[in-house]
Design an enzyme around this catalytic site. Structure first.
Site, PDB file in Angstrom:
ATOM      1  NE  ARG A  59      -1.560  -2.385   2.639  1.00  0.00           N
ATOM      2  CZ  ARG A  59      -1.606  -3.622   2.249  1.00  0.00           C
ATOM      3  NH1 ARG A  59      -2.697  -4.057   1.550  1.00  0.00           N
ATOM      4  NH2 ARG A  59      -0.812  -4.393   2.527  1.00  0.00           N
ATOM      5  CB  THR A  60       3.405   2.531   2.257  1.00  0.00           C
ATOM      6  OG1 THR A  60       2.736   2.188   3.341  1.00  0.00           O
ATOM      7  CG2 THR A  60       3.931   3.917   2.796  1.00  0.00           C
ATOM      8  CE  LYS A  89      27.418  -1.771  -3.995  1.00  0.00           C
ATOM      9  NZ  LYS A  89      27.921  -0.373  -4.875  1.00  0.00           N
ATOM     10  NE  ARG A 110       6.961   0.477   5.200  1.00  0.00           N
ATOM     11  CZ  ARG A 110       5.920  -0.138   4.938  1.00  0.00           C
ATOM     12  NH1 ARG A 110       5.532  -1.182   4.435  1.00  0.00           N
ATOM     13  NH2 ARG A 110       4.637   0.548   5.120  1.00  0.00           N
ATOM     14  CG  HIS A 138       3.060   3.583   8.682  1.00  0.00           C
ATOM     15  ND1 HIS A 138       3.268   4.700   7.505  1.00  0.00           N
ATOM     16  CD2 HIS A 138       2.674   2.648   8.081  1.00  0.00           C
ATOM     17  CE1 HIS A 138       3.131   3.765   6.471  1.00  0.00           C
ATOM     18  NE2 HIS A 138       2.835   2.592   6.590  1.00  0.00           N
TER      19      HIS A 138
HETATM   20  N1   CP Z   1      -0.242  -0.625   6.156  1.00  0.00           N
HETATM   21  C1   CP Z   1       1.060  -0.579   5.286  1.00  0.00           C
HETATM   22  O1   CP Z   1       1.550   0.372   5.367  1.00  0.00           O
HETATM   23  O2   CP Z   1       0.862  -1.410   4.466  1.00  0.00           O
HETATM   24  P1   CP Z   1       2.093  -1.927   3.266  1.00  0.00           P
HETATM   25  O3   CP Z   1       2.904  -2.538   4.452  1.00  0.00           O
HETATM   26  O4   CP Z   1       1.633  -2.559   2.400  1.00  0.00           O
HETATM   27  O5   CP Z   1       2.715  -0.485   2.995  1.00  0.00           O
END
Ligand code: CP
Length: 311
Positions: A59-60, A89, A110, A138
């Site tokens: 999703r993100t 590396k 991320r 998040h």
């Molecule tokens: N909920 C969420 O962040 O989904 P993803 O890990 O698929 O990005």
């Protein structure tokens, strides 16, 4: 957009009510434009977004990349940056960010370590957006969660929210808790096995803010009294002790029988991905909002990219 003062987005505490309203209003505009005049379709045509993902995502990552594309911008991207970037590396995050700052106009990152997004922001000459940092935060997910809650209730003040499952390692619930504290008379119910309770930093924060919360193990106890049930996955990948994982896994399943214990106007949310905590039979229940919630990620992330890059 006047009033939007952030350069980076690394944690939910950066947002006050005024900033939340700005983001939600721009997200509304983005949503309307996608089905209407597409007035934002070229807004970021001269901008490049780097998506730097050290952990898996559906999703993100895709909603950020879709958001950038829908605003006319370009994307440079690496998935599994632990393996496919020079981190493999031995390059430090600091050096990677310094270098990426010269190639793009915004970095969406991320990472597997809590606190890494803030460190990246400090090293970066361009905006950094935290797309999830380990068991830390998040914030963009919490923004789309709040946007979904706002869409479903005439008033956020006074809502009773249950957060269920892996609250210890769950960055979505940690960020969402911070955002909920911006509203009045919220009450929180933390439902989890003892091995993955909400961490003390969040509970101490709530105490300092005088916001009531309770801890439960029994889901059935809270279902009839809350307005929103926010289910989460028990995140196998974050547990150090396999016995703890086995204790927690499968403990909470919101099936139709249990959903019938909820109020008729309460809603069911989940950050997704789900494993078995909400069976598919619940998807057709009118209170199930998790796919709408995931869809809102596009509008919120369009709004954030626009606000960060156009200011
Ligand atoms: N909920 C969420 O962040 O989904 P993803 O890990 O698929 O990005």
């Amino acid at each position: 957009m006047a009033g939007f003062s952030l350069k980076h987005v690394y944690e939910a505490q950066q947002f006050d009510r005024e900033l939340l309203e700005i983001v939600f209003n721009v997200a509304d505009d983005m949503k309307a434009s996608l089905t209407g005049d597409r007035q934002y379709a070229r807004e970021l045509e001269h901008s490049i977004m780097a998506s730097l993902f050290y952990e898996p995502s559906t999703r993100t990552r895709f909603s950020f990349e879709s958001a950038m594309s829908r605003l006319g911008g370009k994307i440079i991207t690496t998935e599994n940056a632990r393996e496919f970037s020079s981190a493999a590396k031995g390059e430090s995050l600091y050096d990677t960010i310094r270098v990426m700052s010269g190639y793009a106009d915004v970095i969406v990152m991320r990472h597997h370590e809590a606190g890494s997004a803030k460190k990246a922001a400090e090293a970066s000459a361009i905006p950094v957006i935290n797309a999830g940092d380990g068991a830390g935060q998040h914030p963009t997910k919490a923004l789309l969660d709040m946007y979904t809650i706002k869409d479903n209730f005439s008033e956020i003040h006074g809502l009773k929210i249950a957060m269920v499952g892996d609250l210890k390692y769950g960055r979505t619930v940690r960020s969402l808790t911070y955002l909920l504290t911006k509203y009045n008379n919220i009450k929180l119910y933390f439902v989890s096995p003892s091995v993955c309770r909400m961490e003390d930093d969040i509970k101490n924060f709530l105490d300092r803010m005088d916001i009531p919360w309770t801890e439960e193990e029994e889901l059935e106890k809270v279902l009839p009294i809350v307005d929103c049930v926010y289910m989460t996955r028990i995140q196998k990948e974050r547990f150090q002790d396999p016995d703890d994982y086995r204790t927690a896994a499968g403990k909470y399943v919101l099936n139709l029988e249990k959903a019938h214990m909820m109020n008729s106007n309460a809603i069911i949310m989940h950050p997704l991905p789900r494993v078995n905590e909400i069976p598919r039979e619940v998807d057709t229940d009118p209170r199930a909002r998790y796919f709408e919630q995931a869809g809102n990620g596009l509008y919120i992330r369009m709004a954030l990219l626009y606000l960060l890059l156009k200011n």
